[in-house]
Scaffold this active site. Structure first.
Site, mmCIF file in Angstrom:
data_model
loop_
_atom_site.group_PDB
_atom_site.id
_atom_site.type_symbol
_atom_site.label_atom_id
_atom_site.label_comp_id
_atom_site.label_asym_id
_atom_site.label_seq_id
_atom_site.Cartn_x
_atom_site.Cartn_y
_atom_site.Cartn_z
ATOM 1 C CG ASP A 136 45.196 35.151 31.183
ATOM 2 O OD1 ASP A 136 45.611 36.301 31.430
ATOM 3 O OD2 ASP A 136 45.922 34.148 31.238
ATOM 4 C CG ASN A 142 46.056 39.487 38.500
ATOM 5 O OD1 ASN A 142 44.923 39.218 38.131
ATOM 6 N ND2 ASN A 142 47.116 38.827 38.062
HETATM 7 C C1 IPE Z 1 44.175 35.147 35.944
HETATM 8 O O1 IPE Z 1 45.094 35.578 34.999
HETATM 9 C C2 IPE Z 1 43.511 36.310 36.588
HETATM 10 C C3 IPE Z 1 42.622 37.086 35.721
HETATM 11 C C4 IPE Z 1 42.322 36.837 34.483
HETATM 12 C C5 IPE Z 1 42.037 38.230 36.346
HETATM 13 P P1 IPE Z 1 46.653 35.726 35.339
HETATM 14 O O2 IPE Z 1 47.302 36.251 34.129
HETATM 15 O O3 IPE Z 1 46.843 36.461 36.597
HETATM 16 O O4 IPE Z 1 47.043 34.192 35.588
HETATM 17 P P2 IPE Z 1 48.475 33.504 35.637
HETATM 18 O O5 IPE Z 1 49.395 34.394 36.422
HETATM 19 O O6 IPE Z 1 48.930 33.341 34.217
HETATM 20 O O7 IPE Z 1 48.211 32.175 36.273
HETATM 21 C C1 IPE Z 2 44.101 39.340 32.205
HETATM 22 O O1 IPE Z 2 45.028 39.709 31.266
HETATM 23 C C2 IPE Z 2 43.563 40.540 32.955
HETATM 24 C C3 IPE Z 2 44.184 40.724 34.266
HETATM 25 C C4 IPE Z 2 44.909 39.861 34.903
HETATM 26 C C5 IPE Z 2 43.945 41.991 34.907
HETATM 27 P P1 IPE Z 2 46.573 39.740 31.607
HETATM 28 O O2 IPE Z 2 46.917 41.116 32.049
HETATM 29 O O3 IPE Z 2 46.935 38.640 32.514
HETATM 30 O O4 IPE Z 2 47.174 39.473 30.163
HETATM 31 P P2 IPE Z 2 48.378 38.521 29.789
HETATM 32 O O5 IPE Z 2 48.092 37.171 30.360
HETATM 33 O O6 IPE Z 2 49.607 39.152 30.366
HETATM 34 O O7 IPE Z 2 48.366 38.516 28.294
HETATM 35 MG MG MG Z 3 47.498 36.672 32.220
#
Ligand code: IPE
Ligand code: IPE
Ligand code: MG
Length: 250
Positions: free
Chosen positions: A20, A68
């Site tokens: 993340d 996502n």
């Molecule tokens: C979790 O990250 C999913 C991945 C890293 C693929 P998110 O960014 O989706 O999680 P939340 O929404 O902060 O819980």
């Molecule tokens: C995790 O990074 C990767 C995916 C969920 C695809 P994020 O896209 O959630 O990045 P942040 O949390 O917004 O920084």
């Molecule tokens: Mg994230």
């Protein structure tokens, strides 16, 4: 000895990564979020090498959750799908050299054809390898996995098996995305959030948890080594009274 100077006996067998922080990494640099995902893919590539060097047998990496997939802008999802297919093709030689066994879990049938086909091809082509297992969780949700397992339950056949707790659990496991997949020993989440976000709900039951504020594109071997050293100090009890060494199967 492992890369962290740890003996292999205390290195976790199966490590999960919630990768993340890609978006924030990009936003901090006034770059589009997609640039964060590209850098995140590089960090993943390097992490697999580091994990392999340290004797970790399996890594499962959360690339995209079901949430996502449903809630992010279509353009970001399209970019991620293309990025995944691109890396899978580009990394084939490296995967062969490292003898990586590639797998994917999730609702793969909902992915665009090209991404799904590339995943299927990489899975088939690396099936016979005997190195580290790299499992990507794509359009994956822990609740979806358990719900899908219920959905695909065949009618009861073996009443004796059903009557024990172990039998009932085994019956669920048989219907998870990859029945042979071991429980997680260690879960590492970058990005600073202290939550599971629907990752491997079944397999996380007794995982050791390690949360760090580092954004995923900045994750490197030093961070992995800190997590492994901390893991080696943990005492895993699995509900019993402690005696075993970390990573042991009490
Ligand atoms: C979790 O990250 C999913 C991945 C890293 C693929 P998110 O960014 O989706 O999680 P939340 O929404 O902060 O819980
Ligand atoms: C995790 O990074 C990767 C995916 C969920 C695809 P994020 O896209 O959630 O990045 P942040 O949390 O917004 O920084
Ligand atoms: Mg994230």
């Amino acid at each position: 000895m492992a890369g962290a100077g740890l003996p292999r006996s205390v290195v976790p067998r199966h490590v999960g990564f919630i990768m993340d922080g890609n978006g924030r990494w990009a936003e901090e640099r006034n770059l589009p979020r997609t640039e964060g995902h590209s850098q995140g893919a590089e960090a993943l590539r390097q992490m697999i090498r580091d994990a392999n060097d340290r004797g970790i047998a399996e890594v499962t990496c959360y690339a995209l959750s079901t949430e996502n997939f449903q809630r992010r802008p279509a353009q970001e999802i399209r970019f991620l799908m293309d990025l995944l297919a691109h890396h899978l093709r580009q990394e084939r030689e490296e995967m062969e050299r490292m003898q990586v066994r590639f797998r994917a879990i999730g609702r793969l049938e909902e992915l665009p054809d090209q991404t799904r086909e590339t995943i299927e091809q990489a899975t088939i082509e690396t099936e016979g390898n005997d190195g580290i297992v790299l499992r990507l969780a794509v359009n994956y949700g822990g609740r979806a996995e358990i719900a899908d397992a219920f959905e695909s339950q065949a009618p009861r056949q073996d009443a004796t098996l059903e009557s024990t707790d172990e039998g009932r659990e085994r019956r669920v496991i048989e219907h998870l995305y990859e029945p042979g997949m071991p429980d997680l020993d260690l879960l590492i989440r970058t990005g600073g959030e202290i939550r599971i976000s629907n990752f491997l709900l079944w397999h996380c039951s007794y995982a050791e948890l390690h949360f760090i504020p580092i954004l995923w594109p900045d994750f490197c071997a030093d961070h992995l080594d800190v997590a492994l050293e901390e893991y080696a100090q943990r005492v895993r009890r699995f509900g019993s009274i402690p005696t075993t060494a970390p990573g042991g199967d009490a």
